[in-house]
Design an enzyme around this catalytic site. Structure first.
Site, PDB file in Angstrom:
ATOM      1  N   ASP A  76      -7.506   5.489  -1.452  1.00  0.00           N
ATOM      2  CA  ASP A  76      -7.296   4.156  -0.652  1.00  0.00           C
ATOM      3  C   ASP A  76      -6.307   3.194  -1.685  1.00  0.00           C
ATOM      4  O   ASP A  76      -7.042   2.780  -2.761  1.00  0.00           O
ATOM      5  CB  ASP A  76      -8.429   3.313  -0.335  1.00  0.00           C
ATOM      6  CG  ASP A  76      -8.314   2.358   0.809  1.00  0.00           C
ATOM      7  OD1 ASP A  76      -7.026   2.035   0.868  1.00  0.00           O
ATOM      8  OD2 ASP A  76      -8.945   2.141   1.748  1.00  0.00           O
TER       9      ASP A  76
ATOM     10  N   CYS B  94       0.834  -1.119   0.112  1.00  0.00           N
ATOM     11  CA  CYS B  94      -0.096  -0.048   0.121  1.00  0.00           C
ATOM     12  C   CYS B  94       0.856   1.196   0.141  1.00  0.00           C
ATOM     13  O   CYS B  94       0.546   2.175  -0.746  1.00  0.00           O
ATOM     14  CB  CYS B  94      -1.059   0.129   1.175  1.00  0.00           C
ATOM     15  SG  CYS B  94      -0.163  -0.287   2.749  1.00  0.00           S
TER      16      CYS B  94
ATOM     17  N   HIS C 190      -5.452   0.056  -0.993  1.00  0.00           N
ATOM     18  CA  HIS C 190      -5.734  -1.190  -0.677  1.00  0.00           C
ATOM     19  C   HIS C 190      -6.953  -1.820  -1.700  1.00  0.00           C
ATOM     20  O   HIS C 190      -7.253  -2.810  -1.559  1.00  0.00           O
ATOM     21  CB  HIS C 190      -6.421  -1.388   0.519  1.00  0.00           C
ATOM     22  CG  HIS C 190      -5.302  -1.058   1.573  1.00  0.00           C
ATOM     23  ND1 HIS C 190      -5.488   0.261   2.142  1.00  0.00           N
ATOM     24  CD2 HIS C 190      -4.170  -1.378   2.359  1.00  0.00           C
ATOM     25  CE1 HIS C 190      -4.552   0.613   3.128  1.00  0.00           C
ATOM     26  NE2 HIS C 190      -3.814  -0.534   3.224  1.00  0.00           N
TER      27      HIS C 190
END
Length: 587
Positions: free
Chosen positions: A544, A420, A546
């Site tokens: 994000d 990440c 992820h």
């Protein structure tokens, strides 16, 4: 009768920021449905050079023309310089004259029979602008072969412009069966109805995309690709033997150096979606002719340089289109291939001054060029999210400029569970590329690991591993690979993070770059903050990394992979490190 008047909000904002007492400038616009839309402006820097604005017009999309003048000051009078400019207005019989006083109050007047008639105007916002107008981009290659002399280049390019304007060429709209023909043909249009508009054609090409655009408006510019088709068939008489008596003359010429190169035409035009396809032919002809004139000026400038007068060392011209946030319209630059951006600073600085935009960040470097290609990645997904409602006690500060969304599992690379922070750094890196600060490619995971090993931060065994990195490592890589300095902010808890809200607001307002934040085993990218100065409440615009799915804007927005998060999004007991990449003034 004077046309209706609309002015782009970009023009209004720039006029309100320009301090140029008693000076003048030029206004550029386009006509559609009896309406004059002002889309751009330039400052009159060279009063002794009458046609500087004409030269600038070559850098603007076809259909945009000189439409009037702007005067900074109180007096509504026409001086000699203004008369010279207004005489060149041919887009309308009633040139526009705008007055901007010291209080930044703006009044618009049409010049009707040498008298000023004040008129009301509507401000067109960016969202409506991109909904109503589309761009057409023509790409083709024409062979160039001529003597390496000023007259040789001028003559050959003049002949090419004449051929283009003679109606002997046709145009093909990519992805369709639509062809446009000139006066040399009895057929004006094939492949669709003669009443069809450019907007209808675009929607029919990709109805699913049109629906998505309405659902998640990202202010994307619609660009329709077009090809130029040259006439290759011979005239009827060319196959017959026509005997003609002519006078013969022989001349002896000295050997001359020649230029032989493929000349790439890459040009834009802006048109209203309601424009009929039949009307597109003349627009495309004008776009090609503008490009040829720009190419001519670049070639002639090179020929005039020492050591290139014989054509040796002549560089291929490269075309770049720019869409600066400050302008809201495209600017095209053609530069010799291979010349570093650093050596063209003087030219860029002059363009900044002429367009009245700030000179503390790059806007016209190669890296700033507009591109539709992003490797399949989403560009600026946050623009599909409505801004929070405006309130007097609430400050909203966002990332400025373009970036690409990097997340888990892209590039057929499995980094699920450990990559990440790498992906967040790639997003930041893409931002620096798009802002023109670098031409270095976005690094892979291995590139990042090699960088950290090379500077001694990690052992050799780190290469090829699945070990996490954090804000400090991101800072090291940005400094090593880009020369970018970063600020590291430490927060002992998620609750303490709220106290740094003013610093985050300052960062986005000053630098505008994405922020990487790492805490525990997770890393995210912060794209903006909403800060209530009365209650100290704060929300974060989070991208994000992820996410593991396909690069689909609807999914990313609707599932919250890019969106506003409250302060309790952060773990109250975890500590967080933030990497705030800094920018340097430059042009």
């Amino acid at each position: 009768m004077s046309p209706r008047l609309k002015i782009s909000n970009y023009v209004i904002e720039r006029l309100s920021k320009i301090d140029a007492d008693e000076s003048t400038g030029c206004l550029f616009g386009l006509m559609y449905d009896g309406t004059l839309l002002v889309v751009g402006l330039s400052l009159d820097l060279f009063e002794n050079e009458k046609n500087t604005y004409r030269q600038l017009l070559l850098n603007l999309p076809a259909e945009v023309e000189l439409c009037g003048v702007v005067k900074f000051g109180e007096a509504l009078t026409i001086g000699t310089r203004m008369k010279e400019i207004l005489q060149d207005v041919d887009i309308t019989d009633n040139p526009l004259v705008m007055i901007v006083n010291e209080k930044k109050e703006m009044k618009a007047h049409f010049l009707v029979h040498d008298k000023f008639e004040e008129t009301k105007y509507e401000v067109l916002n960016s969202e409506d602008m991109w909904k109503q107008f589309v761009h057409v981009r023509l790409n083709t290659v024409l062979p160039l072969s001529c003597e390496a002399t000023t007259s040789g280049v001028k003559n050959i390019l003049q002949n090419k412009r004449k051929k283009i304007a003679s109606g002997q060429v046709s145009f093909h709209l990519d992805g369709t069966s639509v062809y446009l023909f000139g006066v040399a043909s009895d057929v004006g249009l094939t492949g669709t109805s003669s009443e069809a508009t450019i907007g209808e054609l675009i929607d029919s090409m990709n109805p699913e995309q049109a629906t998505k655009k309405k659902k998640h408006n990202t202010n994307n510019v619609e660009i329709v690709p077009v090809n130029l088709v040259m006439k290759t068939t011979k005239d009827i008489l060319s196959d017959k033997q026509v005997k003609t008596a002519v006078k013969m003359m022989t001349t002896q010429r000295k050997p001359a150096f020649c230029i032989s190169m493929p000349l790439r035409i890459d040009t834009l035009a802006i048109i209203h979606r309601n424009t009929k396809l039949l009307e597109l032919y003349t627009v495309l002809v004008e776009a090609v002719c503008r490009s040829l004139r720009l190419l001519e000026s670049v070639l002639l400038e090179q020929l005039g340089q020492e050591g290139i007068g014989d054509g040796a060392g002549l560089r291929l011209p490269e075309t770049f289109h720019f869409l600066p946030q400050e302008l809201g319209h495209f600017v095209t630059r053609i530069v010799p291939k291979g010349i570093p951006d650093e050596l063209m600073e003087k030219e860029r600085r002059l363009l900044h001054e002429q367009l009245g935009i700030q000179q503390n960040k790059p806007v016209f470097r190669r890296g700033n060029a507009y591109t539709e290609k992003s490797g399949g990645r989403l560009v600026n997904p946050h623009e599909a999210i409505p801004l929070p409602p405006s309130k007097s006690d609430v400050t909203v500060a966002l990332v400025r400029g373009r970036y690409t969304y990097h997340h888990y599992m892209q590039d057929n690379f499995n980094d699920d569970g450990w990559g990440c922070a790498y992906r967040s750094m790639q997003t930041i890196f893409s931002w620096f590329r798009y802002q023109g600060y670098t031409t270095v490619e976005v690094p892979t995971h291995r590139d990042i690991q090699q960088c950290l090993v090379k500077i001694g931060d990690k052992p050799t065994s780190f290469l090829g591993s699945k070990q996490w990195i954090g804000s400090t490592e991101v800072m090291f890589c940005l400094e090593t690979l880009l020369g970018v300095q970063s600020r590291i902010v430490f927060a002992n808890t998620g609750t303490e993070l709220q106290s740094y809200a003013p610093e985050l607001v300052h960062h986005f307002q000053t630098h505008g770059s994405p922020i990487m934040i790492g805490g525990g085993v997770l890393a995210h990218t912060i794209l903006g903050v909403e800060y209530n100065t009365d209650t100290n409440e704060i929300r974060y615009l989070i991208l994000d990394p992820h996410y593991t799915g396909a690069d689909d804007l609807t999914t990313v927005i609707s599932k919250g992979w890019c969106g506003w998060k409250p302060s309790d999004f952060w773990n109250k007991t975890a500590h967080y490190n933030l990497c705030l990449p800094q920018t340097k003034p430059g042009i």
